[in-house]
Write a protein that holds these residues in place. Structure first.
Motif, mmCIF file in Angstrom:
data_model
loop_
_atom_site.group_PDB
_atom_site.id
_atom_site.type_symbol
_atom_site.label_atom_id
_atom_site.label_comp_id
_atom_site.label_asym_id
_atom_site.label_seq_id
_atom_site.Cartn_x
_atom_site.Cartn_y
_atom_site.Cartn_z
ATOM 1 N N GLU A 153 -26.481 17.879 -33.601
ATOM 2 C CA GLU A 153 -26.632 17.052 -34.799
ATOM 3 C C GLU A 153 -28.096 16.782 -35.117
ATOM 4 O O GLU A 153 -28.500 16.810 -36.275
ATOM 5 C CB GLU A 153 -25.865 15.743 -34.657
ATOM 6 C CG GLU A 153 -24.367 15.923 -34.838
ATOM 7 C CD GLU A 153 -23.627 14.605 -34.895
ATOM 8 O OE1 GLU A 153 -24.194 13.617 -35.406
ATOM 9 O OE2 GLU A 153 -22.483 14.573 -34.423
ATOM 10 N N LYS A 154 -28.906 16.520 -34.086
ATOM 11 C CA LYS A 154 -30.323 16.255 -34.316
ATOM 12 C C LYS A 154 -31.056 17.497 -34.811
ATOM 13 O O LYS A 154 -32.143 17.391 -35.375
ATOM 14 C CB LYS A 154 -30.977 15.712 -33.046
ATOM 15 C CG LYS A 154 -30.547 14.291 -32.752
ATOM 16 C CD LYS A 154 -31.209 13.721 -31.537
ATOM 17 C CE LYS A 154 -30.714 12.290 -31.305
ATOM 18 N NZ LYS A 154 -31.205 11.747 -30.056
ATOM 19 N N ASP B 266 -29.074 18.786 -28.653
ATOM 20 C CA ASP B 266 -28.264 17.915 -29.494
ATOM 21 C C ASP B 266 -28.116 18.596 -30.847
ATOM 22 O O ASP B 266 -29.061 18.627 -31.646
ATOM 23 C CB ASP B 266 -28.942 16.551 -29.635
ATOM 24 C CG ASP B 266 -28.069 15.553 -30.371
ATOM 25 O OD1 ASP B 266 -27.449 15.940 -31.395
ATOM 26 O OD2 ASP B 266 -28.015 14.395 -29.950
#
Length: 149
Positions: free
Chosen positions: A59-60, A57
């Protein structure tokens, strides 16, 4: 390239979770572990399986921006420009395209400053005639898995 239904099922299993053991795949398909191992080995050798990787992920992990860059290139320098852009650690995809733009590049950036620096560096290439950059507001779907038969 002889890929049969059994190969497709094995590929689906690995695509879903590449950590699935050959033993589990063999059990599910009613095959021997050796058969599954040999089929995966063959699929690697012929280039159907390029690598095994975790899906992360972005964004994470701090990559807040996804940018889409449309690039027009002057003359016969498309391949050199594509290779230069592909060397950037921020670029996750480079496509040689038809239409008004010659190249589409997708990049993941931690900040506007990182994106800005990338664009400025890219625009230094003399062969680049024009660029258009868009920032994705929301990533609705981002999938590298194929929908196999």
């Amino acid at each position: 390239m002889d890929i049969d239904d059994t190969d497709i099922i094995i590929l689906k299993e690995l695509q879903e979770d590449f950590t699935t053991s050959y033993r589990d795949i063999a059990k599910k398909l009613g095959l021997s572990v050796g058969t599954v191992h040999n089929r995966v080995k063959k699929l690697k050798e012929i280039g159907v399986i390029k690598s095994f990787a975790a899906v992360l992920d972005a964004e994470k992990l701090g990559f807040e921006l996804t940018a889409i860059l449309l690039i027009q290139v002057e003359g016969g320098d498309i391949i050199e420009v594509e290779k230069a852009i592909a060397r950037s650690k921020s670029v996750v995809a480079v496509y040689d395209t038809t239409g008004e733009f010659d190249i589409i590049a997708i990049g993941k950036f931690r900040s506007r400053d990182d994106l800005n620096a990338f664009i400025k560096e890219t625009l230094k290439m003399e062969a680049i005639k024009r660029t258009v950059t868009s920032i994705a507001l929301n990533v609705v779907k981002e999938e590298n898995r194929l929908n196999l038969r």
